[in-house]
Design an enzyme around this catalytic site. Structure first.
Site: not given
Ligand code: MN
Length: 349
Positions: A53, A77, A81-82, A154, A274
């Protein structure tokens, strides 16, 4: 473009080198291995390693030719968080600029998570003005635009890999995308990202309508392919006779925008002109108007369908000439005419 199954570090580096030859790539390399180690034992619901990811997110950022700190922060990133990595580790290993980017993304992520929990307890979808508020908070919290870009990449990758999630989660993420993220891509002029986000969100939010529309559009598109081809060939020939160098292509609209148009204007699919259009790219503004003249010489224009966004650009800086003509076979055909420069702005912001 980007392989979800994990891009190797050297592939990533060579992609960055291609548009930023002078860049110091050592931090990207370091972040790649740092994140790989931090996420080592984590898997996504799909069963693939979680690390795929952040690497894919970095890949998306690279496709927008962003700078090294943004790519590094993209790789990192989700570590705060994880994983057991804390903010101080990022500062120590990667410096304060990158740490601030990561922190900004982490804040936006936890905001979205708490919104999700709230909506689950309240059991209803947010009101429109709430969505507007969240967008504002997003922009205010992320004083550095790069934080938003990482968060958007993300979200895009999460949407691309939404299928293993419960339908409840899919719906929430799709709804949130249409309310918050797609409008941000619109504001930033990231049209390609907006189209992809909207079509993915639409697919999960209303799978039946999405599939019905996709099928209907496919059928009409196939039926019209010959017409478009003939129009392109005829126009090419006339333009080369008139000595106007031009590149001509057929293009189709993304599904979500067709859906909105049908809903807003209460129209059926055959009434939308269109769906498919011919796009002509030229070098100069004079040539734009020359192409318009040639097209109108070939086919009769529909009244009130000529739009001069060159003389009067749209508020988002979009510039182009649009006309709809009775094309080959007498069916309405939209023609968009613009210079290459206008095209770059229209497509990539
Ligand atoms: Mn993420």
């Amino acid at each position: 473009m980007i392989n979800v199954r994990g891009i190797s570090c050297s592939e990533l580096l060579s992609e960055v080198r291609a548009y930023n030859p002078g860049a110091d790539l050592s931090l990207i390399e370091k972040a790649y291995h740092f994140a790989e180690k931090a996420h080592r034992n984590q898997v996504r619901l799909s069963g693939e390693p979680f690390f795929a990811h952040p690497v894919s997110v970095a890949g998306i950022l690279i496709s927008y030719k962003l700078d090294v700190p943004t790519i590094v922060a993209g790789l990192l990133h989700d570590v705060v968080e994880d994983t057991s990595v804390v903010q101080e580790d990022i500062v120590r290993e990667f410096g304060s600029e990158i740490a601030q980017l990561v922190e900004g993304v982490t804040k936006l992520t936890s905001m979205s998570k708490s919104a999700h929990q709230k909506s689950e307890t309240v059991g209803k979808v947010r009101e429109d003005n709430q969505a507007e508020n969240i967008r504002k908070v997003f922009l205010a919290m992320a004083r550095d635009i790069r934080v938003i870009l990482i968060k958007l990449a993300d979200r895009l990758h999460n949407l691309r890999t939404l299928s293993p999630l419960s339908s409840n989660k899919q719906q929430f993420i799709a709804q949130e995308t249409l309310e918050i993220y797609a409008p941000l891509t619109h504001r930033l002029g990231l049209w390609h990202m907006m189209w992809e986000m909207e079509d993915l969100a639409f697919r999960y939010l209303d799978p039946e309508a999405f599939q019905a529309l996709q099928q209907a559009v496919d059928e009409r598109t196939r039926a019209r392919e010959m017409v478009i081809l003939e129009a392109v060939e005829t126009l090419k020939e006339k333009l080369s006779q008139a000595d106007v160098p031009a590149e001509i292509e057929g293009r189709s609209k993304h599904l979500y925008s067709i859906h909105l148009k049908m809903v807003r204007k209460e129209k059926e699919l055959p009434e939308i002109y269109d769906l498919q259009a011919v796009r002509v790219l030229v070098q100069t503004v004079e040539h734009c108007y020359a192409v318009l003249g040639v097209a109108h010489g070939l086919w009769m224009p529909l009244p009130d369908r000529i739009k001069d966004y060159i003389a009067k650009p749209k508020s988002n800086h979009y510039r182009s000439l649009h006309t709809t003509v009775y094309g080959p076979g007498g069916e309405p055909l939209e023609i968009q005419i613009r210079t290459r420069e206008m095209h770059m702005v229209a497509e990539y912001g």
